[in-house]
Design an enzyme around this catalytic site. Structure first.
Site, PDB file in Angstrom:
ATOM      1  N   ASN A  10     149.883  58.633  32.782  1.00 22.94           N
ATOM      2  CA  ASN A  10     149.266  56.955  33.226  1.00 22.94           C
ATOM      3  C   ASN A  10     147.659  56.601  32.920  1.00 22.94           C
ATOM      4  OD1 ASN A  10     148.317  55.266  35.220  1.00 22.94           O
ATOM      5  ND2 ASN A  10     149.807  55.671  36.259  1.00 22.94           N
ATOM      6  N   HIS A  12     146.522  53.134  33.164  1.00 23.74           N
ATOM      7  CA  HIS A  12     146.031  52.992  34.251  1.00 23.74           C
ATOM      8  C   HIS A  12     144.564  54.576  34.658  1.00 23.74           C
ATOM      9  CE1 HIS A  12     144.168  50.666  37.291  1.00 23.74           C
ATOM     10  NE2 HIS A  12     144.745  51.519  38.403  1.00 23.74           N
ATOM     11  N   ASP A  69     147.505  66.268  42.495  1.00 25.90           N
ATOM     12  CA  ASP A  69     149.006  65.915  43.565  1.00 25.90           C
ATOM     13  C   ASP A  69     148.641  65.539  45.428  1.00 25.90           C
ATOM     14  OD1 ASP A  69     151.382  66.115  44.029  1.00 25.90           O
ATOM     15  OD2 ASP A  69     151.500  68.505  44.475  1.00 25.90           O
ATOM     16  N   THR A  70     148.719  64.562  45.303  1.00 31.82           N
ATOM     17  CA  THR A  70     149.037  63.922  46.710  1.00 31.82           C
ATOM     18  C   THR A  70     149.961  63.879  47.072  1.00 31.82           C
ATOM     19  OG1 THR A  70     147.710  62.434  45.078  1.00 31.82           O
ATOM     20  CG2 THR A  70     148.403  61.584  47.603  1.00 31.82           C
ATOM     21  N   GLY A 151     154.610  53.629  46.656  1.00 28.34           N
ATOM     22  CA  GLY A 151     154.691  54.518  47.655  1.00 28.34           C
ATOM     23  C   GLY A 151     154.635  54.347  48.355  1.00 28.34           C
ATOM     24  N   TYR A 152     153.663  54.743  49.424  1.00 25.91           N
ATOM     25  CA  TYR A 152     153.606  55.065  51.165  1.00 25.91           C
ATOM     26  C   TYR A 152     153.268  53.348  51.721  1.00 25.91           C
ATOM     27  CZ  TYR A 152     156.737  58.239  51.613  1.00 25.91           C
ATOM     28  OH  TYR A 152     157.987  59.807  51.450  1.00 25.91           O
ATOM     29  N   LYS A 173     141.240  48.966  47.038  1.00 25.94           N
ATOM     30  CA  LYS A 173     142.092  50.292  48.075  1.00 25.94           C
ATOM     31  C   LYS A 173     141.400  51.556  47.202  1.00 25.94           C
ATOM     32  CE  LYS A 173     145.894  52.891  46.838  1.00 25.94           C
ATOM     33  NZ  LYS A 173     147.142  53.391  45.812  1.00 25.94           N
TER      34      LYS A 173
END
Length: 195
Positions: A10, A12, A69-70, A151-152, A173
């Site tokens: 990714n 970005h 990891d998230t 995602g969420y 953010k």
């Protein structure tokens, strides 16, 4: 200049982290080291997955590496979806399905507190792996708000804010995001690193 692989393609994400690191290090993508395969993620914790991915790259490509990891951890659901956040509603990894399932699982609960947690594992620069964690606490809103992010983000409202992550622009953010906080810790560790 020391090269470190960030276990992602990714662009970005790479630009974002490179900006935080300054110019003592150059981040390279999985593509740049010719790693084309899917990285293993079979652990049952965020720490385990991040370490597994970083170790895999270091062992197979002999390049220092960090991986992240998230997960979204919802109190009323015993910290689910957690490590399974991306595939909460099934292997199709569909954000809309995941949000639908989350909202429906929370219908019977008054407690909507949650946190986003990112763990970054760095392997290959020091004898032992290093872990960096970023946490943002908040609540799950009863319905979606906003169209940014992924995602969420449309149902997660950080503590002390009136908007979900999906209602904020990227700059806003990033100043309070879990990944941003973990990256700051990684950056401060690397800035003090002496080979």
């Amino acid at each position: 200049m020391i090269e470190i692989c960030f276990a992602t393609n990714n662009k970005h994400k790479i630009e974002e982290v490179q900006a935080a690191l300054g110019n003592q290090f150059r981040l390279i993508s999985l593509d740049e080291i010719n790693c084309k395969e899917e990285l293993p993620e079979t652990q049952d914790t965020l720490e385990g997955n991040a370490l597994q991915k970083a170790n895999y790259v270091f062992q197979n490509y002999a390049t220092p590496c960090f991986a992240d990891d998230t997960g979204l951890e919802v109190s009323a659901l015993n910290n689910a979806p957690g490590v399974y956040s991306a595939r909460y509603a099934g292997p199709q990894r569909n954000s809309d399905d995941n949000i639908e399932l989350l909202l429906s699982n929370l219908l019977a609960h008054k407690n909507r507190s949650a946190q986003f947690r990112t763990v970054i594992a760095l392997v290959g620069l020091t004898p032992d792996p290093s872990l960096f964690e970023g946490v943002v606490k908040g609540i799950i809103t009863p319905e979606r708000h906003g169209s940014h992010g992924f995602g969420y983000d449309p149902v997660f409202m950080p503590e002390g804010r009136q908007h979900t992550f999906a209602q904020m622009d990227l700059v806003q953010k990033n100043t309070l995001s879990h990944r941003g906080l973990a990256v700051k810790k990684l950056a401060s560790f690397l800035k003090n690193y002496k080979p």
